[in-house]
Enzyme design. Structure first.
Site, PDB file in Angstrom:
ATOM      1  CD  GLU A  65      -3.070  -1.074   2.192  1.00  0.00           C
ATOM      2  OE1 GLU A  65      -2.966  -0.280   3.143  1.00  0.00           O
ATOM      3  OE2 GLU A  65      -4.049  -1.835   2.032  1.00  0.00           O
ATOM      4  CD  GLU A 109      -3.801  -5.965   3.241  1.00  0.00           C
ATOM      5  OE1 GLU A 109      -4.641  -5.254   3.832  1.00  0.00           O
ATOM      6  OE2 GLU A 109      -2.587  -5.725   3.237  1.00  0.00           O
TER       7      GLU A 109
HETATM    8  O1  AHR Z   1      -4.913  -5.922   7.177  1.00  0.00           O
HETATM    9  C1  AHR Z   1      -4.761  -4.776   7.944  1.00  0.00           C
HETATM   10  C2  AHR Z   1      -4.111  -3.617   7.204  1.00  0.00           C
HETATM   11  O2  AHR Z   1      -4.962  -3.178   6.181  1.00  0.00           O
HETATM   12  C3  AHR Z   1      -2.823  -3.930   6.487  1.00  0.00           C
HETATM   13  O3  AHR Z   1      -1.716  -3.815   7.318  1.00  0.00           O
HETATM   14  C4  AHR Z   1      -2.781  -2.891   5.417  1.00  0.00           C
HETATM   15  O4  AHR Z   1      -2.084  -3.315   4.283  1.00  0.00           O
HETATM   16  C5  AHR Z   1      -4.227  -2.566   5.147  1.00  0.00           C
HETATM   17  O5  AHR Z   1      -4.468  -1.205   5.146  1.00  0.00           O
END
Ligand code: AHR
Length: 498
Positions: A173, A291
Site C-alpha cells: 500500500e 487483502e
Molecule cells: O490488514 C490490515 C491492514 O490493512 C494492512 O496492514 C494494510 O495493508 C491494510 O491497510
C-alpha cells in the site's frame, strides 16, 4: 414461496481455479503472531512455541498461501532483526501499529510454522524504509541454497534447506498516507523496478506482485495503477488489490459488497489491459487480491507501545458471513484473472480465527464460508445463468436476490453450487438445471442462516452461527429443486455420476 432458476452448462467454463485464491494473511499486527499463532508458554504450544490448537483450525480451513509479515508493518521492518539467537534480537518500536516488536518470531520461524500449517508463504519486502538491496538480500537469505554470506547465515541459524518462497510482494500500500514512507506513483515505480531486478537476478524463479492502489476509494485510483504498471509491466507478474467492506447501518448496501468488489476488479483489469496495449505487451497481468475481508472496527484507538495489543478483533456476525460468502463468489467468478487472494487476516486481527491468551480458540462466522469454498471450490468455475428477482441498494441500485458461483472438480467428480439468498423476507425455491455433466447425485445442502443477522459466535456459545444440513430429497438427475432460505449462505454439493 418465491421461485428462481439457474442454468449451468459444462461447456461454459469461466476459468481454471488457481488454488492460491484460498490464501490468507498473517501480519505482525495486534495479536496475530504473538498470542495468536505463537505463544511459547501456552499449554498447547509445541517445542517451537507454535500453538497446536491454532494450527489445527488453520489446517481445517485449507489455507493455500499465507502473506507475511505485512501489511503496513512491513514498511518499517528490518528482516535481519528477526533472525539468529532470540536473546540477541533487538526490541523495536513498530511505527505501523504503535506496538513493541521483540522480534522473537521472524522469517525462519514463519517458514517452520508454514510447514506445520501445511501451506506456503508469500513474502512482502519493505519498500518504505527498506532498500532494493535489503529486498535482494532477503531473497538471498531465503532462497539461495548455500555458499554466500546470507545463505550460509541461514544455515548457521538452523535452516539447512532454503525456504524457497515463490511469491514476493514489492512493498505494501505504498500510495497510502498512513504508510511508513509513502511514495508517489513515479517514485514507487522506480524503486519497485530496481528491487524487482535485483530480486529476480537472485532467484529468477520467483513471482512478483506490484502494489496497486490500496483501495478503490483512493483519489489516485486507478491512475496509480496505470502509472506504476507503465514502468513495471514486464518486471512483475501480478498487481495487488486490497478491499475491505464495513457495515455502515444499511443492510442492503452492505450485502451489495459482492457487486462493488466485481466493479473494483473490472477497473483494475481495465487499467492493466490499457497498459498492456500501450506497452505493446503480449503478457497478461494477473491480479493478486491480497487483502480482502469485512472490517467493521475502523476506529481502532491504538494504545502506544504495548507488545501484542488487541487490534481490530472483530467478532463477526451472520451478516458478515453472508458478505464474505458474496465476496468469495465474486473471487471465483473472476478466477480467470485473480490467481492469488488473501483473506485478511487469519488470526485475531480481522480474522476468522480468534484466540484467548493462555486460553482457547474460537471460530468466527466468517471461518465457515471461507473453509467451505476452499475445501469444495476446486477445479474449474462454470458460468451460472441465473433468473431471479432483484433487491435494491441505495449505493449500487438493483442487484440479483441470488448471487452464485459453481465449481466443477473433474478429478474428484464433484460439482458444488455456492449461493447467497439476499431476500430479507422470502425463502426461494431454485430450479437448478445442470447440463453436460450426465447424471448427478445431490450429496448435501449446507446452510448458514438464522433469525438474528447480528448473532456471533462466542466462547460461551461457539456454535451459535455455524452451517447446518438443510433437508434434501436424495435424487439423481440433471434438474434439482433447491430451497434457499431467506438471507442464507448455501453450499450444495453433487457427485457427478456421468
Ligand atoms: O490488514 C490490515 C491492514 O490493512 C494492512 O496492514 C494494510 O495493508 C491494510 O491497510
Amino acid at each position: 414461496m418465491k421461485k428462481a432458476s439457474c442454468s449451468i452448462n459444462k461447456k461454459y467454463k469461466l476459468a481454471e481455479i488457481d488454488e492460491r485464491i484460498y490464501g490468507s494473511f498473517i501480519e505482525h499486527m495486534g495479536r496475530a503472531v504473538y498470542t495468536g499463532i505463537y505463544e511459547p508458554d501456552h499449554p498447547e504450544a509445541d517445542k517451537d512455541g507454535f500453538r497446536k490448537d491454532v494450527l489445527d483450525a488453520i489446517r481445517e480451513c485449507n489455507v493455500t498461501i499465507i502473506r507475511y509479515p505485512g501489511g503496513n508493518f512491513v514498511s518499517g521492518y528490518d528482516w535481519k532483526d528477526g533472525i539468529g539467537p532470540k536473546d540477541k534480537r533487538p526490541t523495536r518500536l513498530d511505527y505501523a501499529w504503535f506496538s513493541i516488536e521483540d522480534n522473537s518470531f521472524g522469517i525462519d520461524e514463519f517458514s517452520d510454522w508454514l510447514k506445520k500449517a501445511k501451506t506456503e508463504g508469500m513474502i512482502a519486502v519493505n519498500l518504505g524504509t527498506g532498500t532494493p538491496k535489503d529486498a535482494g538480500e532477503l531473497v538471498e537469505y531465503c532462497n539461495i541454497k548455500s555458499g554466500t554470506a546470507l545463505s550460509d547465515l541461514r544455515i548457521r541459524n538452523g535452516h539447512k534447506d532454503p525456504h524457497n518462497f515463490k511469491v514476493w510482494c514489492l512493498g505494501n500500500e505504498m500510495d497510502g498516507p498512513w504508510q511508513i514512507c509513502q511514495l508517489s506513483a513515479d517514485d514507487y515505480a522506480k524503486k519497485a523496478k530496481e528491487a524487482a531486478k535485483i530480486m529476480k537476478w537472485v532467484d529468477p524463479t520467483i513471482e512478483l506482485v506490484a502494489c496497486g492502489s490500496s483501495s478503490a476509494e483512493m483519489a489516485t485510483f486507478p491512475e496509480w495503477d496505470r502509472i506504476i504498471l507503465e514502468t513495471l509491466y514486464e518486471y512483475v507478474d501480478y498487481i495487488s488489490l486490497h478491499r475491505y467492506y464495513e457495515y455502515e447501518g444499511d443492510i442492503n448496501n452492505f450485502l451489495g459488497s459482492f457487486f462493488d468488489l466485481n466493479n473494483f476488479i473490472n477497473t483494475v483489469k481495465a487499467a492493466a489491459d490499457y497498459v498492456k496495449a500501450k506497452n505493446r505487451s503480449k503478457k497478461t497481468m494477473y491480479l493478486s487480491l491480497d487483502e480482502w475481508n469485512v472490517w467493521n472496527i475502523k476506529d481502532m484507538q491504538l494504545k502506544r507501545w504495548q507488545k501484542a495489543p488487541s487490534i481490530a478483533e472483530d467478532s463477526y456476525t451472520l451478516l458478515d458471513a453472508l458478505v464474505v460468502g458474496g465476496m468469495l463468489c465474486t473471487i471465483l467468478n473472476n478466477a480467470d484473472r485473480i490467481k492469488i487472494a488473501c483473506l485478511a487476516q487469519l488470526v485475531n486481527a480481522l480474522s476468522p480465527i480468534h484466540t484467548e491468551k493462555g486460553g482457547g480458540v474460537l471460530k468466527h462466522t466468517t471461518f465457515y464460508p471461507f473453509m467451505q469454498v476452499s475445501k469444495y471450490g476446486r477445479g474449474v468455475v462454470i458460468k451460472n445463468l441465473m433468473s431471479c428477482d432483484n433487491f435494491v441498494s441505495d449505493k449500487y441500485g438493483k442487484l440479483p436476490t441470488i448471487y452464485s458461483s459453481t465449481t466443477y472438480d473433474a478429478d474428484n467428480n464433484k460439482l458444488t453450487f455456492f449461493s447467497i439468498n439476499y431476500d430479507r423476507e422470502n425463502d426461494i425455491e431454485l430450479k437448478l438445471c445442470l447440463d453436460g455433466f450426465g447424471s448427478l447425485e445431490i450429496i448435501e445442502h449446507l446452510v448458514m442462516d438464522g433469525n438474528d443477522l447480528f448473532a456471533s459466535n462466542t466462547f460461551k456459545e461457539p456454535n451459535k452461527v455455524i452451517p447446518r444440513l438443510n433437508p434434501i430429497k436424495k435424487s439423481i438427475g440433471k434438474e434439482f429443486d433447491i430451497m434457499l432460505p431467506k438471507l442464507s449462505w448455501n453450499v450444495v454439493r453433487f457427485e457427478v455420476k456421468g
